[in-house]
Each structure stands twice: as structure tokens, then as C-alpha cells.
Design an enzyme around this catalytic site. Structure first.
Site, PDB file in Angstrom:
ATOM      1  N   ILE A  80      34.535 -42.062  65.541  1.00 22.78           N
ATOM      2  CA  ILE A  80      35.599 -41.239  64.954  1.00 22.78           C
ATOM      3  C   ILE A  80      36.158 -40.307  66.033  1.00 22.78           C
ATOM      4  O   ILE A  80      37.341 -39.971  66.019  1.00 22.78           O
ATOM      5  CB  ILE A  80      35.043 -40.413  63.760  1.00 22.78           C
ATOM      6  CG1 ILE A  80      34.379 -41.325  62.720  1.00 22.78           C
ATOM      7  CG2 ILE A  80      36.130 -39.551  63.129  1.00 22.78           C
ATOM      8  CD1 ILE A  80      35.259 -42.383  62.115  1.00 22.78           C
ATOM      9  N   GLY A  81      35.292 -39.895  66.948  1.00 23.45           N
ATOM     10  CA  GLY A  81      35.756 -39.005  68.003  1.00 23.45           C
ATOM     11  C   GLY A  81      35.841 -37.559  67.534  1.00 23.45           C
ATOM     12  O   GLY A  81      36.636 -36.784  68.059  1.00 23.45           O
ATOM     13  N   CYS A 139      27.056 -34.024  71.611  1.00 21.07           N
ATOM     14  CA  CYS A 139      28.361 -34.050  72.282  1.00 21.07           C
ATOM     15  C   CYS A 139      28.197 -33.921  73.794  1.00 21.07           C
ATOM     16  O   CYS A 139      27.249 -33.301  74.273  1.00 21.07           O
ATOM     17  CB  CYS A 139      29.222 -32.893  71.821  1.00 21.07           C
ATOM     18  SG  CYS A 139      29.081 -32.568  70.092  1.00 21.07           S
ATOM     19  N   LYS A 174      20.703 -30.292  65.390  1.00 21.79           N
ATOM     20  CA  LYS A 174      20.693 -31.718  65.054  1.00 21.79           C
ATOM     21  C   LYS A 174      20.497 -32.546  66.309  1.00 21.79           C
ATOM     22  O   LYS A 174      21.312 -32.514  67.231  1.00 21.79           O
ATOM     23  CB  LYS A 174      22.000 -32.099  64.359  1.00 21.79           C
ATOM     24  CG  LYS A 174      22.043 -33.552  63.929  1.00 21.79           C
ATOM     25  CD  LYS A 174      23.185 -33.788  62.977  1.00 21.79           C
ATOM     26  CE  LYS A 174      23.270 -35.248  62.577  1.00 21.79           C
ATOM     27  NZ  LYS A 174      24.355 -35.471  61.625  1.00 21.79           N
ATOM     28  N   GLY A 252      18.861 -40.755  58.313  1.00 18.78           N
ATOM     29  CA  GLY A 252      18.991 -42.093  58.885  1.00 18.78           C
ATOM     30  C   GLY A 252      18.778 -43.180  57.852  1.00 18.78           C
ATOM     31  O   GLY A 252      17.641 -43.499  57.509  1.00 18.78           O
TER      32      GLY A 252
HETATM   33  C1  LIG Z   1      31.678 -41.855  59.957  1.00 17.95           C
HETATM   34  C2  LIG Z   1      30.608 -40.927  60.428  1.00 17.95           C
HETATM   35  C3  LIG Z   1      30.943 -39.657  60.922  1.00 17.95           C
HETATM   36  C4  LIG Z   1      29.966 -38.778  61.381  1.00 17.95           C
HETATM   37  N1  LIG Z   1      30.329 -37.541  61.842  1.00 17.95           N
HETATM   38  C5  LIG Z   1      29.374 -36.667  62.255  1.00 17.95           C
HETATM   39  C6  LIG Z   1      29.713 -35.351  62.689  1.00 17.95           C
HETATM   40  O1  LIG Z   1      30.881 -34.938  62.667  1.00 17.95           O
HETATM   41  N2  LIG Z   1      28.710 -34.527  63.125  1.00 17.95           N
HETATM   42  C7  LIG Z   1      27.405 -34.922  63.111  1.00 17.95           C
HETATM   43  O2  LIG Z   1      26.534 -34.149  63.501  1.00 17.95           O
HETATM   44  N3  LIG Z   1      27.043 -36.161  62.692  1.00 17.95           N
HETATM   45  C8  LIG Z   1      27.992 -37.035  62.267  1.00 17.95           C
HETATM   46  N4  LIG Z   1      27.621 -38.290  61.813  1.00 17.95           N
HETATM   47  C9  LIG Z   1      26.199 -38.677  61.813  1.00 17.95           C
HETATM   48  C10 LIG Z   1      25.574 -38.530  60.430  1.00 17.95           C
HETATM   49  O3  LIG Z   1      25.620 -37.187  59.987  1.00 17.95           O
HETATM   50  C11 LIG Z   1      24.116 -39.030  60.412  1.00 17.95           C
HETATM   51  O4  LIG Z   1      23.355 -38.267  61.321  1.00 17.95           O
HETATM   52  C12 LIG Z   1      24.005 -40.495  60.797  1.00 17.95           C
HETATM   53  O5  LIG Z   1      25.061 -41.228  60.254  1.00 17.95           O
HETATM   54  C13 LIG Z   1      22.689 -41.123  60.363  1.00 17.95           C
HETATM   55  O6  LIG Z   1      22.524 -41.060  58.959  1.00 17.95           O
HETATM   56  P1  LIG Z   1      22.897 -42.279  57.954  1.00 17.95           P
HETATM   57  O7  LIG Z   1      22.242 -43.509  58.495  1.00 17.95           O
HETATM   58  O8  LIG Z   1      22.366 -41.853  56.626  1.00 17.95           O
HETATM   59  O9  LIG Z   1      24.382 -42.372  57.965  1.00 17.95           O
HETATM   60  C14 LIG Z   1      28.600 -39.176  61.349  1.00 17.95           C
HETATM   61  C15 LIG Z   1      28.265 -40.440  60.847  1.00 17.95           C
HETATM   62  C16 LIG Z   1      29.236 -41.315  60.375  1.00 17.95           C
HETATM   63  C17 LIG Z   1      28.831 -42.652  59.846  1.00 17.95           C
END
Ligand SMILES: Cc1cc2nc3c(=O)[nH]c(=O)nc-3n(C[C@H](O)[C@H](O)[C@H](O)COP(=O)(O)O)c2cc1C
Ligand SMILES: Cc1cc2nc3c(=O)[nH]c(=O)nc-3n(C[C@H](O)[C@H](O)[C@H](O)COP(=O)(O)OP(=O)(O)OC[C@H]3O[C@@H](n4cnc5c(N)ncnc54)[C@H](O)[C@@H]3O)c2cc1C
Ligand code: FES
Lengths: 313, 261
Positions: A80-81, A139, A174, A252
Site C-alpha cells: 500500500i505504501g 518503516c 510493533k 498474524g
Molecule cells: C492491506 C494492509 C495494510 C496494512 N497497513 C499497516 C499499517 O499501516 N501499519 C502497520 O503497522 N501494519 C499494517 N499492516 C500489517 C497488519 O497490521 C498486520 O500486522 C499483518 O497484516 C499481519 O496480520 P494478519 O495476518 O492478521 O493480517 C497492514 C496489513 C495489510 C494486509
């Protein structure tokens, strides 16, 4: 599910992270739940443990060019950036609506430099309606040639210290899983004064279209999330929970209450639901119900009796 | 705007061609709120692979709470969905996004390519219901072969719209691009609605711009949530920056799209 008799007391799902008490351990992961409002017609936001909003930077960011997402086996890649509205618009446009929700709001912050993080934390320190900060250290540090803060113990600690000094709010850091030994980073951050750790962020991955021999994401690489990463995340949570004394929040691939329980048993005090919000928006509520049922079936009175209860021979 | 998640029984399953299927689902709350150009996110099965919901335009709605989607089998999600039998249920979220803006002030032209025809039926139906006159220019429909178009063309005819068709192989109507058929009509219309493959929409947008005709396009991108949360569904906007197809669209004014980026 067994029928619950009226004699069964409602178990206590409350957990504490720093000075913050959550009504239950089920939170939404940053970037997967927007600013909460996006899910308001599908999910009862007041039943959640905490809402962690999309990562916020000092200035708005447009994000990466498309395509930004690609589905993989039991998971997805995203680049997403870090698109977001920036801290000022977050405060003026997004936060007011969230104040009517009774669930604590945790703001995820990100920056290019240690100074960015400190200024963000300072700006948010006294804003009404924020219960804690979650510091995304995955980041790149622009001043250090783009090395991610979360991959170097000294840099991770420096960000933590800077944020800690700028706010009285609980500070959750995090962690990135894209490191050789996550316990080293976890210790550095805990020693620098974090109130809690959340892990894991996405695992760096990639996919290629072999017909065109081009990457599936415009950014070439992206973060892998979803059920595919759950075993890796669980292992890291278990390793980290053993070596720090502050609460760990497991993230996760969590989709069901059984997934959530695995993380709690491994030592997580709370969990976050990420990608599952996309394919099953009610996953969080179902997990809350499932945790309650699990405790009742075993006649346990508190979720604390489950946390860190892993039996290893 | 409010969306719903409904466990939706499959009412009918029609196999239009070897790889085009139409499912009519019973999801009364979604159907009642739906507007042409909006879409639904459908979960293909209950396992974790495929993981994400699949977006589909709302093709038809009925007063009895039926909602039809029309789709082509292209990968694992649509392959699974194509096997959904009457009596089984699908998990559907909708209605999502911003649909077509119905301009009733003058003659309009609907142009559909391939599965882009799906949302146009709902739109055509609504434009008629809203009192738009029958004196409209033909609906232009394009597809690879005759088989894909036959039934759909007939349904537009039954609504009262003249239909012109184009097929890649010439098996029905004009052989070539459906966009070739537009030139002769541009002087007669005020508003063009188009949904189809990106190159086709780009051509239509350019022709409309040249003729000073308003054009609404319905875009497709990969989507994870459909709710405006993941920020994965972006396309570049002509004014700079990005728009999100699921929330700001999927229907946009052709002028909003940076076609060259
Ligand atoms: C589309 C998308 C956007 C994310 N944006 C962020 C973000 O802005 N900041 C962040 O710390 N983690 C971001 N994450 C990471 C998630 O918060 C999470 O740590 C990661 O997806 C693992 O969990 P999951 O397997 O339940 O998705 C993003 C994940 C996804 C899929
Ligand atoms: C708003 C909108 C409306 C749509 N309406 C229709 C319709 O009415 N009829 C129809 O046949 N198709 C429609 N599509 C395209 C449809 O969503 C894809 O064909 C479908 O998701 C493919 O899934 P798959 O598992 O079979 O393919 P796979 O290639 O296996 O899918 C892999 C991933 O890519 C995504 N994907 C692949 N192709 C597309 C595409 N063209 N657009 C969006 N995502 C894609 C899938 O959703 C999935 O996440 C629409 C897309 C959008 C965005
Ligand atoms: S699909 Fe998630 S924001 Fe559009």
C-alpha cells in the site's frame, strides 16, 4: 457450542497493556480496519478490545502506484505504501467520529526519522480520544540509507525512547518479523521503555506473473499477511513472550477463536485481527464469543488463566 | 450509506456458455438497497483458499429480494462460485461503492464489453423505470463470441432497447470492436455509460471527449475489502494522486481517470 446454563458466570476477558485496560483481548490490526467507521455497519465496534487505526504519518502520503495487492495461497501480498491522510486530517476528520465508540482507540504511527516519530507522538499526546500509541518500526530510516528501524536494535530502541519521552500514553512498539532474531529487537525495545510489544507485521514477499514475467505488485515486493503467516507469527510471539516482561500482542493470520487462543496460550496478552477483517468482517466478534465459550466450557473464570499456559515437556 | 452481510441462498444457477454463469441469490436487504453500478463482495466457499472475497457488479435485482451476478470463470474463485448449486448459500456483502449517476435529461448510450455487460442491465432497467424514453440509441454489446451475447442481447431487447452487437469472430453482429459502433451514434447522445475491458473504456472515453459527450466508466481493480479500508484498489486520477475504486467508484466520470498513467 454447548448450551450455556444461566448458572455459568460470564468469564472475565479483561486484559491490561501498560495503564490501559481492554474489555477483551480482541483488537483490530492497523491498516486492515481503516479508521473503524468503514466497518461500522457490519461489526459492533463497541464489542472490540481496541481499534488500532491505519498508520498515520506527519504529512499525508499518497501511497504506492497500483497494483498494490495480490492474493496468494491462504494469504495476500500488499504494498500500500503507507497511504494515509496525515496526522492533522486524522485528528480533524477521522477521530471525532471514533469518539462516540466506547472502545479504546490506539493510533499506529510511522515516520522516516526518529524526529518524525517524536513529533507525531507529541502532537497526539494531548488529543482527546486516544488511548495508546502503536509504533510501526517496519518503516525505512531515510537518514540511514533506508534500513528499517525495526531491523537494528539500536534504532528500534532510539525510536522507542523518543516516543516514550514525547507522550504519557501507553506506548506499544510493533515489531517487524523480517529479522534474524526477533528476541534481540524485542529486548532492546522493552529496555527502552515500551509498555507493550505487538507482533508480527507482514513478512516481506513477492509474486510474479510468469506469462508477462512481471512482478504482481508495482512495488515488486510487498508484505505477506493472512493465515499463511500464522505459524511464523505464533513462533515469534512465543519466543518474545519468554524473554520480555511487558505484555505481547499477537498478530498474524488470526481468523478464528482457536487461532486467537493459540497466541494467548503461547504467551500473548491480547491479539489483533488483520487480513481476516477483509474476508470475514465479523471475525473479531466471533472470536470474542469463541473465547467466552472456551472459558465457560472449561469452567475458567478469567482469560488470564489461559495466557502463557503452554505446556511443554 | 449502509452495507449488509447476508448469508444468501442460491435461487437459480444458469450456465450461459461454457464459462459464463449467472447466479441469482436471495439477499433481500442488499437487493433493496442496491443501485446500478454498485457491486457485491462474495466469498467463494468457506475455506481459506481462495482467501479474499470476489467483487461482482450487481446485474439484476428483483422485488422479491433476488440479486443476480453474471460472471466468467477466470480463476480459482470464479471456478468455485460457478459450482454453487441452488439450495446452497453464499456469503455476500453489499451493496458497495458509488454506482452510475443516472442522467435522464437526454438520450444515452450504454456500452458493455464482455462481463462489463453485467451492471448495464440493471442500469438500463432503472433508466426505463425512471421514465427515460425508449427513443434511445441502441445499447452496444461486445463479446468474444455469439454464445456469450445471445441471451443478454435478447434481454435488453425485451426491455425495449434496440441492441447492436460486435463479436471478435464476427459470429454475431459487427466483426471487431464494439467501440467501432459508437462513432455513428455520438452526435445523438448526451451521456455514455460504459463497462468493459480497460482498453475498450479508454477508447470510448477518448471518443466521448472528442465529441463533447459525458461519459461514465466503471473500473475494475483487485480488491481485498471493498469497504475502503485496505487502500489496495487504487488507480491514478487525472488531477493527481489516487482514487479508490471501491469507495470513490467503481463508477467514475471518464474525466477523473488518468488514462495514460
Ligand atoms: C492491506 C494492509 C495494510 C496494512 N497497513 C499497516 C499499517 O499501516 N501499519 C502497520 O503497522 N501494519 C499494517 N499492516 C500489517 C497488519 O497490521 C498486520 O500486522 C499483518 O497484516 C499481519 O496480520 P494478519 O495476518 O492478521 O493480517 C497492514 C496489513 C495489510 C494486509
Ligand atoms: C467492481 C468490480 C465489479 C466486477 N464485476 C464483475 C462481473 O460482473 N462479472 C465478472 O465476471 N467479473 C467481474 N469483476 C471481475 C471479478 O472480480 C474477477 O473476475 C474475479 O475476482 C476473479 O476471481 P478468480 O478467483 O476467479 O480469479 P483469480 O485470478 O484466481 O483471482 C486472484 C485474485 O485476483 C483478483 N482478480 C482477478 N481478476 C480480477 C479482475 N478482473 N478484477 C478484480 N479483481 C480481479 C481476484 O479477486 C483475486 O483476489 C468485477 C471486478 C470489480 C472490481
Ligand atoms: S478494496 Fe479495500 S479499500 Fe478498496
Amino acid at each position: 457450542m454447548e448450551p450455556v446454563t444461566s448458572a455459568t458466570p460470564t468469564p472475565d476477558l479483561r486484559v491490561r497493556i501498560g495503564g490501559l485496560t481492554l474489555r477483551n483481548p480482541v483488537c483490530t490490526a492497523s491498516g486492515t480496519f481503516g479508521y473503524g467507521r468503514e466497518f461500522a455497519s457490519l461489526v459492533d465496534l463497541n464489542r472490540l478490545g481496541a481499534i488500532i487505526v491505519k498508520g498515520i504519518s506527519l504529512l499525508p502520503r499518497p501511497g504506492n502506484p497500483p497494483p498494490r495487492i495480490f492474493e496468494t495461497a491462504c494469504g495476500m501480498l500488499n504494498a500500500i505504501g503507507l497511504e494515509n491522510v496525515g496526522v492533522e486530517r486524522f485528528i480533524s476528520e477521522k477521530l471525532p467520529w471514533l469518539r462516540q465508540v466506547t472502545t479504546p482507540v490506539i493510533v499506529n504511527i510511522l515516520g522516516d526519522s526518529i524526529d518524525d516519530y517524536a513529533r507525531l507522538a507529541g502532537r497526539l499526546a494531548t488529543v482527546e480520544g486516544i488511548s495508546a500509541l502503536e509504533v510501526n518500526i517496519s518503516c525505512p530510516n531515510v537518514k540511514k540509507g533506508g534500513v528499517a528501524f525495526g531491523t537494528v536494535p539500536e534504532m528500534a530502541a532510539a525510536v522507542t525512547t523518543a516516543v516514550r519521552q514525547a507522550t504519557a500514553l501507553p506506548v506499544i512498539v510493533k515489531l517487524s518479523p523480517n529479522v534474524t532474531d526477533i528476541t534481540v529487537i524485542a529486548r532492546a525495545v522493552a529496555d527502552a521503555g515500551a509498555d507493550g510489544l505487538s507482533l508480527i507485521n507482514t513478512l516481506l514477499g513477492m509474486a510474479i506473473d510468469v506469462r508477462t514475467r512481471r512482478p504482481r505488485l508495482a512495488n515488486v515486493v510487498g508484505g505477506l499477511s493472512g493465515p499463511a503467516i500464522k505459524p511464523v507469527a505464533l513462533r515469534m510471539v512465543w519466543q518474545v513472550a519468554k524473554v520480555v516482561s511487558i505484555p505481547v500482542i499477537g498478530i498474524g493470520g488470526i481468523t478464528t477463536s482457536e487461532d486467537a487462543l493459540e497466541f494467548l496460550v503461547a504467551g500473548a496478552t491480547a491479539i489483533q485481527v488483520g487480513t481476516a477483517n477483509f474476508y470475514q468482517p465479523t471475525a473479531t466478534e466471533e472470536i470474542v464469543d469463541g473465547l467466552t465459550a472456551y472459558l465457560q466450557e472449561r469452567e475458567l473464570t478469567s482469560i488470564g488463566q489461559v495466557i502463557g499456559s503452554l505446556q511443554v515437556d | 450509506m449502509s452495507e449488509f452481510q447476508e448469508k444468501s441462498p442460491v435461487l437459480t444457477r444458469e450456465q450461459l456458455t461454457a464459462d459464463v454463469v449467472r447466479l441469482t441469490l436471495h439477499c433481500p436487504r442488499i437487493a433493496a438497497a442496491a443501485k446500478p453500478g454498485q457491486f457485491v463482495m462474495v466469498r467463494a466457499g468457506e475455506t481459506l483458499d481462495p482467501l479474499l472475497r470476489r467483487p461482482f457488479s450487481i446485474h439484476k435485482v428483483t422485488a422479491e429480494g433476488g440479486l443476480a451476478v453474471l460472471f466468467k470463470v477466470i480463476g480459482k474463485g470464479t471456478r468455485l462460485l460457478a459450482t454453487a448449486a441452488p439450495g446452497s448459500s453464499l456469503d455476500v456483502i453489499g451493496p458497495l461503492g458509488r454506482g452510475f449517476y443516472p442522467d435522464k435529461t437526454g438520450p444515452h448510450c450504454l456500452i458493455g464489453g464482455g462481463m462489463g455487460i453485467a451492471p448495464l442491465y440493471f442500469l438500463a432497467h432503472q433508466l426505463l423505470a425512471a421514465g427515460s424514453s425508449h427513443a434511445n440509441p441502441p445499447v452496444l454489446l461486445g463479446a468474444q463470441t455469439q454464445a456469450e451475447l445471445m441471451l443478454l442481447a435478447q434481454e435488453f431487447t425485451e426491455l425495449g432497447y434496440p441492441v447492436l452487437t460486435a463479436t471478435d469472430d464476427g459470429s454475431l453482429g459487427h466483426q471487431g470492436f464494439v467501440t467501432d459502433l459508437l462513432d455513428a451514434l455520438l452526435t445523438e447522445v448526451r451521456q455514455v455509460y460504459v463497462c468493459g475491458p480497460l482498453p475498450m473504456m479508454r477508447t470510448v472515453a477518448a471518443k466521448c471527449r472528442g465529441a463533447g459527450v459525458a461519459c461514465q466508466v466503471s473500473l475494475e481493480t483487485h480488491m481485498a475489502c471493498g469497504l475502503g479500508a485496505c487502500l489496495g484498489c487504487t488507480f491514478p486520477a487525472s488531477s493527481g494522486g489516487y482514487r479508490h475504486v471501491c469507495k470513490d467508484g467503481p463508477v467514475f466520470s471518464a474525466e477523473e481517470v488518468a488514462w495514460s498513467r
